[in-house]
Design a protein around this motif. Structure first.
Motif, PDB file in Angstrom:
ATOM      1  N   GLN A 194       0.815  -1.218   0.000  1.00 17.04           N
ATOM      2  CA  GLN A 194       0.000   0.000   0.000  1.00 17.04           C
ATOM      3  C   GLN A 194       0.849   1.268   0.000  1.00 17.04           C
ATOM      4  O   GLN A 194       0.412   2.320  -0.479  1.00 17.04           O
ATOM      5  CB  GLN A 194      -0.923   0.008   1.223  1.00 17.04           C
ATOM      6  CG  GLN A 194      -1.995  -1.076   1.185  1.00 17.04           C
ATOM      7  CD  GLN A 194      -2.913  -1.005   2.389  1.00 17.04           C
ATOM      8  OE1 GLN A 194      -3.609  -0.011   2.614  1.00 17.04           O
ATOM      9  NE2 GLN A 194      -2.921  -2.061   3.193  1.00 17.04           N
ATOM     10  N   PRO A 216       6.918   7.422  -5.981  1.00 18.26           N
ATOM     11  CA  PRO A 216       7.153   8.493  -6.973  1.00 18.26           C
ATOM     12  C   PRO A 216       7.108   9.892  -6.373  1.00 18.26           C
ATOM     13  O   PRO A 216       7.896  10.763  -6.767  1.00 18.26           O
ATOM     14  CB  PRO A 216       6.026   8.277  -7.981  1.00 18.26           C
ATOM     15  CG  PRO A 216       5.694   6.821  -7.880  1.00 18.26           C
ATOM     16  CD  PRO A 216       5.850   6.505  -6.428  1.00 18.26           C
ATOM     17  N   THR A 217       6.209  10.127  -5.434  1.00 23.31           N
ATOM     18  CA  THR A 217       6.114  11.447  -4.796  1.00 23.31           C
ATOM     19  C   THR A 217       7.393  11.775  -4.043  1.00 23.31           C
ATOM     20  O   THR A 217       7.953  12.875  -4.169  1.00 23.31           O
ATOM     21  CB  THR A 217       4.914  11.501  -3.827  1.00 23.31           C
ATOM     22  OG1 THR A 217       3.712  11.256  -4.547  1.00 23.31           O
ATOM     23  CG2 THR A 217       4.837  12.851  -3.131  1.00 23.31           C
ATOM     24  N   LYS A 268       2.240   8.083   4.027  1.00 26.85           N
ATOM     25  CA  LYS A 268       1.411   6.961   3.591  1.00 26.85           C
ATOM     26  C   LYS A 268       1.427   5.838   4.624  1.00 26.85           C
ATOM     27  O   LYS A 268       0.399   5.181   4.862  1.00 26.85           O
ATOM     28  CB  LYS A 268       1.919   6.437   2.242  1.00 26.85           C
ATOM     29  CG  LYS A 268       1.027   5.369   1.615  1.00 26.85           C
ATOM     30  CD  LYS A 268      -0.350   5.921   1.258  1.00 26.85           C
ATOM     31  CE  LYS A 268      -1.189   4.884   0.509  1.00 26.85           C
ATOM     32  NZ  LYS A 268      -2.519   5.409   0.175  1.00 26.85           N
ATOM     33  N   LEU A 314       3.877   1.504  -1.521  1.00 28.73           N
ATOM     34  CA  LEU A 314       4.628   1.602  -2.778  1.00 28.73           C
ATOM     35  C   LEU A 314       4.176   2.757  -3.691  1.00 28.73           C
ATOM     36  O   LEU A 314       5.026   3.434  -4.285  1.00 28.73           O
ATOM     37  CB  LEU A 314       4.537   0.271  -3.544  1.00 28.73           C
ATOM     38  CG  LEU A 314       5.391  -0.883  -3.014  1.00 28.73           C
ATOM     39  CD1 LEU A 314       5.156  -2.134  -3.856  1.00 28.73           C
ATOM     40  CD2 LEU A 314       6.877  -0.510  -3.030  1.00 28.73           C
ATOM     41  N   PRO A 315       2.866   3.016  -3.845  1.00 27.84           N
ATOM     42  CA  PRO A 315       2.451   4.119  -4.726  1.00 27.84           C
ATOM     43  C   PRO A 315       2.955   5.497  -4.303  1.00 27.84           C
ATOM     44  O   PRO A 315       2.911   6.439  -5.103  1.00 27.84           O
ATOM     45  CB  PRO A 315       0.916   4.049  -4.656  1.00 27.84           C
ATOM     46  CG  PRO A 315       0.613   2.624  -4.310  1.00 27.84           C
ATOM     47  CD  PRO A 315       1.708   2.230  -3.368  1.00 27.84           C
ATOM     48  N   ALA A 316       3.424   5.623  -3.053  1.00 23.47           N
ATOM     49  CA  ALA A 316       3.919   6.918  -2.572  1.00 23.47           C
ATOM     50  C   ALA A 316       5.381   7.154  -2.959  1.00 23.47           C
ATOM     51  O   ALA A 316       5.894   8.261  -2.785  1.00 23.47           O
ATOM     52  CB  ALA A 316       3.770   7.008  -1.050  1.00 23.47           C
TER      53      ALA A 316
END
Length: 236
Positions: free
Chosen positions: A14, A20-21, A187, A16-18
């Motif tokens: 969950q 790039p930010t 996150k 992992l998507p953070a």
């Protein structure tokens, strides 16, 4: 307290998507900071009147205060100035329309600039003075000498310190959550808030940071080997 291994994996996925930010903030801040740091270093090395004193003060103040202080000052100062300017000139604009990430990038770039200026300055000063004199003797200008002779060698010498600064900014980027930017650390907090398993969530975040840091270290090692080959006159 019992460690929930399965939730570490769930949190990991969950969070992992953070990534790039976090990487965007870090990379852009370091790039802008490199420009600021290079300019500051050159101004100090060549002792440019007035600018060298300003540059020295900037480096001393930023290096002597925490990143969180820079972020809060930039956030409140920029917001107040923009809102005041907008009100004075009756503009249909306010600071709330600015993406929060922008405040983080501005702040972290200023921080990175101060630290990178010392890295760049040390790298430039490590170059043999004789090479500069030789460059001048064949008609090169100062800008040509810096671009063709000094910067390539200084970059190679400074790679370990540049890597350390980049990693430091990567870890420091976790402060972005203060201005509501959802990075890796933020996150992890959001994920943990669903069942209060903060320990497991932070372990997952730590693993991600460790992985990114490992990649940076490996890339730096490869670059160092590459530059060492060229410095010996070899080709691969």
């Amino acid at each position: 307290m019992k460690l929930d291994i399965s939730f570490i994996w769930q949190a990991f996925l969950q969070i992992l998507p953070a990534i790039p930010t976090t990487l965007f903030i870090t990379v852009l801040s370091v790039l802008i900071g490199s420009i600021i740091g290079t300019f500051t270093a050159i101004v100090r090395i060549y002792n440019v009147p007035l600018l060298s004193q300003v540059a020295s003060g900037y480096v001393t103040i930023i290096r002597g205060t925490p990143m969180i202080t820079h972020l809060l000052i930039i956030y409140y100062a920029v917001s107040m100035l923009l809102d005041s300017f907008s009100k004075q000139y009756h503009l249909d604009f306010n600071s709330s329309s600015i993406p929060m990430m922008a405040f983080a990038i501005i702040s972290f770039s200023i921080t990175a600039g101060a630290y990178l200026s010392e890295v760049v300055r040390a790298g430039i000063l490590s170059i043999d003075r004789g090479q500069l004199e030789a460059a001048y003797s064949v008609g090169m200008t100062t800008s040509q000498t810096l671009r063709r002779i000094v910067f390539p060698q200084a970059f190679a010498v400074s790679l370990p310190n540049l890597s350390n600064t980049f990693i430091g900014m990567l870890h420091g980027s976790t402060l972005a959550f203060i201005v509501s930017v959802v990075d890796i650390n933020a996150k992890a907090q959001i994920v943990a808030s669903t069942n209060w398993k903060f320990f497991e969530a932070y372990i997952a975040a730590a693993l991600i940071f460790w992985g990114i840091t490992f990649v940076i270290e490996r890339m730096t090692g490869l670059l160092e080997k590459r530059f060492s080959v060229f410095s010996r006159g070899g080709v691969k």
